[in-house]
Design an enzyme around this catalytic site. Sequence first.
Site, PDB file in Angstrom:
ATOM      1  N   LYS A  83       0.809  -1.217   0.000  1.00 42.49           N
ATOM      2  CA  LYS A  83       0.000   0.000   0.000  1.00 42.49           C
ATOM      3  C   LYS A  83       0.848   1.276   0.000  1.00 42.49           C
ATOM      4  O   LYS A  83       2.060   1.231   0.264  1.00 42.49           O
ATOM      5  CB  LYS A  83      -0.951  -0.020   1.194  1.00 42.49           C
ATOM      6  CG  LYS A  83      -1.986  -1.136   1.106  1.00 42.49           C
ATOM      7  CD  LYS A  83      -2.948  -1.089   2.272  1.00 42.49           C
ATOM      8  CE  LYS A  83      -4.022  -2.155   2.162  1.00 42.49           C
ATOM      9  NZ  LYS A  83      -4.979  -2.072   3.281  1.00 42.49           N
ATOM     10  N   TYR A 136     -12.310  -2.091  -4.514  1.00 39.39           N
ATOM     11  CA  TYR A 136     -12.876  -2.119  -3.166  1.00 39.39           C
ATOM     12  C   TYR A 136     -14.404  -2.010  -3.153  1.00 39.39           C
ATOM     13  O   TYR A 136     -14.998  -1.719  -2.118  1.00 39.39           O
ATOM     14  CB  TYR A 136     -12.250  -1.026  -2.296  1.00 39.39           C
ATOM     15  CG  TYR A 136     -10.813  -1.344  -1.940  1.00 39.39           C
ATOM     16  CD1 TYR A 136     -10.515  -2.337  -1.022  1.00 39.39           C
ATOM     17  CD2 TYR A 136      -9.761  -0.678  -2.553  1.00 39.39           C
ATOM     18  CE1 TYR A 136      -9.209  -2.657  -0.701  1.00 39.39           C
ATOM     19  CE2 TYR A 136      -8.448  -0.982  -2.232  1.00 39.39           C
ATOM     20  CZ  TYR A 136      -8.175  -1.971  -1.312  1.00 39.39           C
ATOM     21  OH  TYR A 136      -6.874  -2.280  -1.002  1.00 39.39           O
ATOM     22  N   ASN A 158      -2.026   0.049   6.824  1.00 37.13           N
ATOM     23  CA  ASN A 158      -1.514  -1.213   7.345  1.00 37.13           C
ATOM     24  C   ASN A 158      -0.544  -1.907   6.401  1.00 37.13           C
ATOM     25  O   ASN A 158      -0.333  -3.105   6.490  1.00 37.13           O
ATOM     26  CB  ASN A 158      -2.662  -2.135   7.749  1.00 37.13           C
ATOM     27  CG  ASN A 158      -3.539  -2.544   6.590  1.00 37.13           C
ATOM     28  OD1 ASN A 158      -3.277  -2.210   5.449  1.00 37.13           O
ATOM     29  ND2 ASN A 158      -4.599  -3.275   6.893  1.00 37.13           N
ATOM     30  N   HIS A 183      -2.068  -5.556   1.510  1.00 36.94           N
ATOM     31  CA  HIS A 183      -3.335  -6.256   1.288  1.00 36.94           C
ATOM     32  C   HIS A 183      -2.992  -7.633   0.746  1.00 36.94           C
ATOM     33  O   HIS A 183      -2.057  -7.791  -0.035  1.00 36.94           O
ATOM     34  CB  HIS A 183      -4.191  -5.515   0.248  1.00 36.94           C
ATOM     35  CG  HIS A 183      -5.310  -6.359  -0.293  1.00 36.94           C
ATOM     36  ND1 HIS A 183      -6.532  -6.443   0.321  1.00 36.94           N
ATOM     37  CD2 HIS A 183      -5.371  -7.190  -1.371  1.00 36.94           C
ATOM     38  CE1 HIS A 183      -7.313  -7.277  -0.366  1.00 36.94           C
ATOM     39  NE2 HIS A 183      -6.622  -7.732  -1.387  1.00 36.94           N
ATOM     40  N   GLU A 238      -9.330 -11.031  -7.717  1.00 41.48           N
ATOM     41  CA  GLU A 238      -8.398  -9.920  -7.506  1.00 41.48           C
ATOM     42  C   GLU A 238      -7.239  -9.948  -8.489  1.00 41.48           C
ATOM     43  O   GLU A 238      -6.842  -8.907  -9.015  1.00 41.48           O
ATOM     44  CB  GLU A 238      -7.881  -9.944  -6.063  1.00 41.48           C
ATOM     45  CG  GLU A 238      -8.952  -9.592  -5.059  1.00 41.48           C
ATOM     46  CD  GLU A 238      -8.456  -9.566  -3.626  1.00 41.48           C
ATOM     47  OE1 GLU A 238      -9.180  -9.024  -2.779  1.00 41.48           O
ATOM     48  OE2 GLU A 238      -7.336 -10.057  -3.342  1.00 41.48           O
TER      49      GLU A 238
END
Length: 145
Positions: free
Chosen positions: A11, A51, A114, A117, A128
């Site tokens: 990320k 998302y 975080n 993913h 995905e």
Amino acid sequence: MATERTLSIIKPDAVEKGATGDILRRFEEAGLQIIAMKKLHLSEDLAKGFYAVHKERPFYGELVAFMTSGPVVISVLEGEGAIAKNRELMGPTNSTEAPAGTIRGDHGTDIERNAAHGSDAPETAKVEISYFFNASEIVAPCEAL
């Protein structure tokens, strides 16, 4: 355990802090092969589509804004039990609960920032992976898939 594939996204927070190399090294040291990889700056439409499963949740707008705030590194990982192995390497979603030694514990800040993913199931991984990669971009096809 079966050979499988999973999607990984490093990320914007982790890319910005220069953690990409460390995270990729962890995948390889854990026995996961990086069979496709690209660095992108997600457009709002691309992030919203990826998302979309979270569209009705209160954090959706913030998630899309965060994921479009800087470049990401997206990869396809392959190996024995790749999905579980990647999730173990990442640690809990909330970085404040992730132990040191995990990707999120070492590079994340909170539940949103975080660092990484990863797909949560084989069906999710297929969707995905195909969202970001076409078959010709995956270098080492797995015969079993």
